[in-house]
Design a protein around this motif. Structure first.
Motif, PDB file in Angstrom:
ATOM      1  N   MET A   1       0.825  -1.205   0.000  1.00  0.00           N
ATOM      2  CA  MET A   1       0.000   0.000   0.000  1.00  0.00           C
ATOM      3  C   MET A   1       0.863   1.261   0.000  1.00  0.00           C
ATOM      4  N   GLY A   2       0.352   2.301  -0.665  1.00  0.00           N
ATOM      5  CA  GLY A   2       1.044   3.581  -0.709  1.00  0.00           C
ATOM      6  C   GLY A   2       0.646   4.451   0.466  1.00  0.00           C
ATOM      7  N   ASP A   3       0.629   5.753   0.260  1.00  0.00           N
ATOM      8  CA  ASP A   3       0.293   6.687   1.330  1.00  0.00           C
ATOM      9  C   ASP A   3      -1.089   6.391   1.900  1.00  0.00           C
ATOM     10  N   ALA A   4      -1.181   6.438   3.214  1.00  0.00           N
ATOM     11  CA  ALA A   4      -2.429   6.068   3.892  1.00  0.00           C
ATOM     12  C   ALA A   4      -3.589   6.984   3.510  1.00  0.00           C
ATOM     13  N   MET A   5      -3.319   8.212   3.129  1.00  0.00           N
ATOM     14  CA  MET A   5      -4.380   9.169   2.823  1.00  0.00           C
ATOM     15  C   MET A   5      -4.693   9.239   1.331  1.00  0.00           C
ATOM     16  N   SER A   6      -4.005   8.446   0.505  1.00  0.00           N
ATOM     17  CA  SER A   6      -4.271   8.477  -0.934  1.00  0.00           C
ATOM     18  C   SER A   6      -5.613   7.821  -1.240  1.00  0.00           C
ATOM     19  N   ASP A   7      -6.251   8.312  -2.299  1.00  0.00           N
ATOM     20  CA  ASP A   7      -7.589   7.828  -2.683  1.00  0.00           C
ATOM     21  C   ASP A   7      -7.429   6.766  -3.781  1.00  0.00           C
ATOM     22  N   THR A   8      -7.679   5.506  -3.448  1.00  0.00           N
ATOM     23  CA  THR A   8      -7.486   4.402  -4.392  1.00  0.00           C
ATOM     24  C   THR A   8      -8.686   3.448  -4.351  1.00  0.00           C
ATOM     25  N   PRO A   9      -9.846   3.892  -4.815  1.00  0.00           N
ATOM     26  CA  PRO A   9     -11.053   3.066  -4.708  1.00  0.00           C
ATOM     27  C   PRO A   9     -10.975   1.749  -5.472  1.00  0.00           C
ATOM     28  N   ASN A  10     -10.311   1.712  -6.628  1.00  0.00           N
ATOM     29  CA  ASN A  10     -10.246   0.472  -7.399  1.00  0.00           C
ATOM     30  C   ASN A  10      -9.341  -0.571  -6.731  1.00  0.00           C
ATOM     31  N   LEU A  11      -8.210  -0.124  -6.216  1.00  0.00           N
ATOM     32  CA  LEU A  11      -7.354  -1.050  -5.476  1.00  0.00           C
ATOM     33  C   LEU A  11      -8.019  -1.476  -4.168  1.00  0.00           C
ATOM     34  N   ASP A  12      -8.751  -0.546  -3.553  1.00  0.00           N
ATOM     35  CA  ASP A  12      -9.484  -0.900  -2.335  1.00  0.00           C
ATOM     36  C   ASP A  12     -10.539  -1.957  -2.631  1.00  0.00           C
ATOM     37  N   ALA A  13     -11.127  -1.901  -3.821  1.00  0.00           N
ATOM     38  CA  ALA A  13     -12.156  -2.877  -4.201  1.00  0.00           C
ATOM     39  C   ALA A  13     -11.555  -4.274  -4.366  1.00  0.00           C
ATOM     40  N   VAL A  14     -10.332  -4.340  -4.875  1.00  0.00           N
ATOM     41  CA  VAL A  14      -9.661  -5.633  -5.000  1.00  0.00           C
ATOM     42  C   VAL A  14      -9.409  -6.222  -3.609  1.00  0.00           C
ATOM     43  N   MET A  15      -8.930  -5.385  -2.691  1.00  0.00           N
ATOM     44  CA  MET A  15      -8.734  -5.838  -1.317  1.00  0.00           C
ATOM     45  C   MET A  15     -10.049  -6.310  -0.709  1.00  0.00           C
ATOM     46  N   ASP A  16     -11.093  -5.535  -0.940  1.00  0.00           N
ATOM     47  CA  ASP A  16     -12.393  -5.852  -0.352  1.00  0.00           C
ATOM     48  C   ASP A  16     -12.913  -7.206  -0.836  1.00  0.00           C
ATOM     49  N   GLN A  17     -12.687  -7.516  -2.104  1.00  0.00           N
ATOM     50  CA  GLN A  17     -13.156  -8.791  -2.644  1.00  0.00           C
ATOM     51  C   GLN A  17     -12.424  -9.967  -2.002  1.00  0.00           C
ATOM     52  N   TYR A  18     -11.239  -9.699  -1.458  1.00  0.00           N
ATOM     53  CA  TYR A  18     -10.477 -10.754  -0.796  1.00  0.00           C
ATOM     54  C   TYR A  18     -10.452 -10.578   0.731  1.00  0.00           C
ATOM     55  N   GLY A  19     -11.529  -9.959   1.247  1.00  0.00           N
ATOM     56  CA  GLY A  19     -11.785  -9.965   2.687  1.00  0.00           C
ATOM     57  C   GLY A  19     -11.045  -8.934   3.510  1.00  0.00           C
ATOM     58  N   MET A  20     -10.495  -7.894   2.866  1.00  0.00           N
ATOM     59  CA  MET A  20      -9.733  -6.887   3.606  1.00  0.00           C
ATOM     60  C   MET A  20     -10.269  -5.494   3.303  1.00  0.00           C
ATOM     61  N   THR A  21     -10.434  -4.692   4.336  1.00  0.00           N
ATOM     62  CA  THR A  21     -10.996  -3.350   4.197  1.00  0.00           C
ATOM     63  C   THR A  21      -9.984  -2.320   4.657  1.00  0.00           C
ATOM     64  N   LYS A  22      -9.609  -1.409   3.758  1.00  0.00           N
ATOM     65  CA  LYS A  22      -8.613  -0.390   4.083  1.00  0.00           C
ATOM     66  C   LYS A  22      -9.188   0.623   5.067  1.00  0.00           C
ATOM     67  N   THR A  23      -8.358   1.026   6.036  1.00  0.00           N
ATOM     68  CA  THR A  23      -8.755   2.086   6.964  1.00  0.00           C
ATOM     69  C   THR A  23      -8.259   3.423   6.428  1.00  0.00           C
ATOM     70  N   LYS A  24      -8.965   4.478   6.725  1.00  0.00           N
ATOM     71  CA  LYS A  24      -8.604   5.809   6.253  1.00  0.00           C
ATOM     72  C   LYS A  24      -7.827   6.539   7.340  1.00  0.00           C
ATOM     73  N   GLY A  25      -6.516   6.674   7.165  1.00  0.00           N
ATOM     74  CA  GLY A  25      -5.702   7.363   8.156  1.00  0.00           C
ATOM     75  C   GLY A  25      -4.407   6.614   8.422  1.00  0.00           C
ATOM     76  N   TYR A  26      -3.509   7.276   9.140  1.00  0.00           N
ATOM     77  CA  TYR A  26      -2.233   6.664   9.491  1.00  0.00           C
ATOM     78  C   TYR A  26      -2.398   5.802  10.745  1.00  0.00           C
ATOM     79  N   ILE A  27      -1.606   4.745  10.809  1.00  0.00           N
ATOM     80  CA  ILE A  27      -1.668   3.843  11.952  1.00  0.00           C
ATOM     81  C   ILE A  27      -0.600   4.242  12.975  1.00  0.00           C
ATOM     82  N   ALA A  28      -1.024   4.336  14.232  1.00  0.00           N
ATOM     83  CA  ALA A  28      -0.114   4.595  15.346  1.00  0.00           C
ATOM     84  C   ALA A  28      -0.262   3.458  16.355  1.00  0.00           C
ATOM     85  N   ASP A  29       0.759   3.293  17.184  1.00  0.00           N
ATOM     86  CA  ASP A  29       0.694   2.261  18.219  1.00  0.00           C
ATOM     87  C   ASP A  29       1.386   2.803  19.463  1.00  0.00           C
TER      88      ASP A  29
END
Length: 460
Positions: A259-287
């Motif tokens: 995945m590229g920048d967390a804030m980039s808009d990539t609906p088509n790539l997100d759709a591929v992920m979604d079809q394989y059971g993964m949903t992108k979160t919108k934002g940067y991940i912190a821990d």
């Protein structure tokens, strides 16, 4: 004569004969031991006392050498008398581990025709060849003792940075003995990141070659595409490319999506992920629990890499910086499985300008449906050379190579980290009373003690 015989019978003479006899016995024992040791195999004679164990042969190499099924020849095109001792020593230790490797030294100065007869040969190099397969690979000395040119333009000098004999020779042996070859295509045209030369070399060492591919310039996926890599695109795929990607996967294709920048808009790539059971979160991940020195966006994920994915991981430590993230759907159906490889701790957060949402988020996962396999990695920093070079003790590169090779059943990870040749200085941080005692006190005590003993013996 009587006086002479009397001297030979004296206590001093007998002691002298005894001493001479004992010296002769010790010399004979030393000669016999050296003769016996001289016949021992090289691997038993040599003890590696080098800094950072540069002569150590890795478990990966030992396994390969143990299972060698072909005769290998190392032809060294160099003057043996002037060749770097480190290269000669490592060659001795490496080849002593198997009787399948023969070594021949050819001095190009004395035999210039040898370079002309072998098109793969060059001066100061090792040609690794296998007569059974007819293949050969050239390993230059410059790839074994690697120079750092970062200061050349400022100081006019270079320094030795790495010793990579183990990795180079093992990779060469694998390339000349295996019939397996895989093709990785990496997409272009969307602002993707390019794999570093170091990474492509590591993949080639495991018989994986790379080539770029613009999906808009082809009608269908190349027939020899064993794996497609989408490496951190800054823009989205088109509808046509999304369709081609999904068709490739449905036909049993293998894809790695970094995945590229967390804030980039990539609906088509997100759709591929979604079809394989993964949903992108919108934002940067912190821990807030697993991070580097209090920087919440520098994450050390929790790693769940079993089997081949976990092979060779030294410390289960991977660093991701400014990572995106995703979640795995609870209802995946009967045919789809998603295995999480890296996750945050429960104290992970998705952070945007407006909100922070706590939770445990996925940072890498492998989705499988039938023969299809989609591997998603949440951050390009996983294989960013600035990260992997600075934190060379981490498992970033190793885990990524494992993820690549996880798509093939007949390819083994032969990635071996080079040994650092950087100079480490031992300095006294705090020269206090202990340092003074060691530097001056101990020698003084030894001298005074010796003088006292000498005086006592002198008076006796």
């Amino acid at each position: 004569m009587k006086k002479l015989l009397k001297k030979f019978r004296s206590v001093q003479t007998r002691h002298g004969f005894y001493s001479v006899g004992m010296i002769a016995v010790v010399i004979v024992i030393a000669v016999v031991v050296n003769l016996i040791v001289g016949q021992l195999p090289e691997k038993w004679k040599q003890v590696d006392v080098s800094n950072k164990n540069i002569y150590g042969v890795s478990k990966t190499s030992r396994k390969l050498l143990k299972n060698l099924g072909h005769k290998i020849k190392f032809t060294v095109y160099a003057d043996k008398s002037t060749t770097d001792e480190r290269i000669k020593t490592f060659l001795d230790r490496y080849t002593a581990l198997t009787d399948q490797i023969g070594v021949e030294w050819i001095n190009p100065v004395d035999h210039p025709q040898a370079l002309q007869e072998n098109k793969d040969a060059q001066s100061s190099s090792i040609v690794v060849s296998c007569e059974d397969t007819g293949k050969s690979v050239t390993v230059p000395f410059s790839d074994i003792i690697v120079q750092d040119y970062s200061s050349y333009y400022t100081s006019g000098s270079t320094s030795e940075s790495e010793f990579d004999a183990d990795g180079q020779l093992t990779s060469a042996i694998n390339q000349v003995t295996t019939d397996v070859s895989k093709k990785l295509y990496y997409t272009t045209g969307h602002g993707e990141t390019t794999l570093s030369t170091e990474m492509t070399d590591e993949l080639e060492g495991s018989s994986v070659t790379t080539e770029e591919l613009n999906l808009l310039m082809v009608k269908e996926m190349p027939a020899d595409c064993d794996l497609l890599l989408i490496d951190a695109p800054s823009g989205d795929f088109s509808e046509q490319e999304k369709t081609m990607l999904l068709e490739y996967l449905s036909g049993g294709g293998k894809v790695i999506y970094v995945m590229g920048d967390a804030m980039s808009d990539t609906p088509n790539l997100d759709a591929v992920m979604d079809q394989y059971g993964m949903t992108k979160t919108k934002g940067y991940i912190a821990d807030t629990q697993r991070n580097y020195q209090g920087n919440y966006y520098y994450i050390f994920p929790e790693i769940s890499a079993s089997g081949d994915l976990g092979d060779g991981l030294e410390n289960n430590m991977v660093l991701l910086v400014n990572s995106a993230g995703f979640t795995v759907k609870e209802d995946l159906g009967d045919t789809l499985t998603v295995d999480e490889v890296m996750t945050t701790s429960p104290d992970g957060y998705v952070v945007t300008e407006n909100e922070q949402t706590q939770g445990e988020y996925t940072l890498a996962a492998v989705a499988e449906e039938g023969e299809a396999k989609l591997t998603v990695i949440a951050s390009e920093s996983m294989i960013n050379s600035q990260i992997t070079d600075y934190f060379s003790n981490l498992d970033n590169k190793r885990l990524f190579v494992n993820m690549v090779l996880n798509n093939f059943d007949d390819v083994e990870n032969l990635s071996i980290d080079p040994k650092s040749l950087s100079v480490e200085m031992n300095t006294v941080q705090h020269a206090g009373s202990i340092s003074t005692a060691l530097i001056f006190g101990v020698p003084a005590v030894v001298l005074i003690g010796g003088f006292v003993i000498w005086m006592k013996r002198r008076k006796a």
